[in-house]
Write an enzyme that holds these catalytic residues in place. Structure first.
Site, PDB file in Angstrom:
ATOM      1  N   SER A 166       0.805  -1.222   0.000  1.00  0.00           N
ATOM      2  CA  SER A 166       0.000   0.000   0.000  1.00  0.00           C
ATOM      3  C   SER A 166       0.838   1.271   0.000  1.00  0.00           C
ATOM      4  CB  SER A 166      -0.946   0.016   1.203  1.00  0.00           C
ATOM      5  OG  SER A 166      -0.220  -0.047   2.421  1.00  0.00           O
ATOM      6  N   ASN A 184       3.746  -6.520   5.641  1.00  0.00           N
ATOM      7  CA  ASN A 184       2.586  -7.326   6.007  1.00  0.00           C
ATOM      8  C   ASN A 184       2.998  -8.669   6.605  1.00  0.00           C
ATOM      9  OD1 ASN A 184       0.437  -5.573   5.354  1.00  0.00           O
ATOM     10  ND2 ASN A 184       0.767  -5.977   3.185  1.00  0.00           N
ATOM     11  N   ASP A 197      -6.526   8.863   9.501  1.00  0.00           N
ATOM     12  CA  ASP A 197      -6.533   7.583  10.199  1.00  0.00           C
ATOM     13  C   ASP A 197      -5.253   7.365  11.001  1.00  0.00           C
ATOM     14  OD1 ASP A 197      -4.644   7.030   8.238  1.00  0.00           O
ATOM     15  OD2 ASP A 197      -5.883   5.586   7.166  1.00  0.00           O
TER      16      ASP A 197
END
Length: 237
Positions: A64, A129, A212
């Protein structure tokens, strides 16, 4: 056109990285859109190469962060690096093959398709990840090595740039330390160009992340682009 010496990380930076890594794990909901974007970018590069004088490709391959989650494609750091390349008068084309939620296993599974055409520089930004999910580091090493081997097979002349990452210590200090070190180990073993820490100066800093508190803002991406450019510019010149 569509990613750093490692310093002692403060608690706030570690907290920010924890949130960031969590976002990577949750970012797969946009993976179809970004996969289509990556596919479009690659097809565009192929079309241009068939109709115009072909420029050597700088391919960004990651999760991402590379995909530019939450910002416009033109604001993501690969695109900003592309602008720096143009400003420097260097004859390269940037392709963004980032995909949110990507693990090293996922990257390994799609690398042959992405490498259908030769590249001049391959920027590899994967592993975050894996660290979030506590995947055994042996698997992460093997997957990254397989990606490197495939790039070398498909584009023997390519320079490979490896972007390092750090994770919070929630999985234990041994795992955290070994995770941080595996990027340098792979770079040394394979004679790669290393970006020790991709998020240097960005991770954990609220004003450089989106509401966020996780993904870099356009301003954050500008700093990441500078970090990458510091390492990439000598390679391209």
């Amino acid at each position: 056109m569509k990613f750093l010496h490692i310093r002692q990380t403060s608690y706030s930076v570690i907290s920010g990285l924890m949130l960031l890594l969590t976002a990577w794990g949750c970012g797969s909901s946009d993976s179809k859109t970004e996969s289509a974007s990556a596919t479009s970018a690659l097809k565009s590069a192929e079309t241009k190469s068939a109709t115009t004088a072909k420029k050597p490709i700088v391919l960004f391959y990651g999760n991402s962060l590379t995909a530019g989650y939450g910002v416009e494609p033109s604001q993501a750091f690969p695109a900003l690096v592309g602008q720096k390349i143009d400003s420097a008068g260097l004859n390269f084309q940037v392709v963004n093959a980032g995909l949110s939620g990507e693990t090293t296993a996922g990257g390994k599974s799609r690398i042959s398709w992405v490498m259908r055409q030769p590249v001049a520089v391959f920027v590899l930004e994967l592993g975050g990840n894996d660290g979030l999910r506590g995947i055994p580091l042996k698997s992460t090493r093997q997957n990254l090595q397989a990606i490197i081997d495939t790039v070398r097979l498909k584009s023997p002349q390519a320079t490979i740039v490896l972007a390092g990452m750090q994770i919070p210590p929630n999985l234990g200090t041994d795992y955290t330390r070994e995770f941080r070190g595996l990027f340098k180990e792979l770079a040394d073993k394979n004679k790669l160009v290393l970006i020790p820490f991709l998020l240097e100066g960005v991770g954990g800093i609220p004003k450089l992340n989106q509401p966020d508190g996780i993904h870099p803002t356009p301003a954050g991406h500008k700093i990441v682009a500078k970090t990458v450019w510091k390492v990439l510019q000598p390679v391209l010149q």
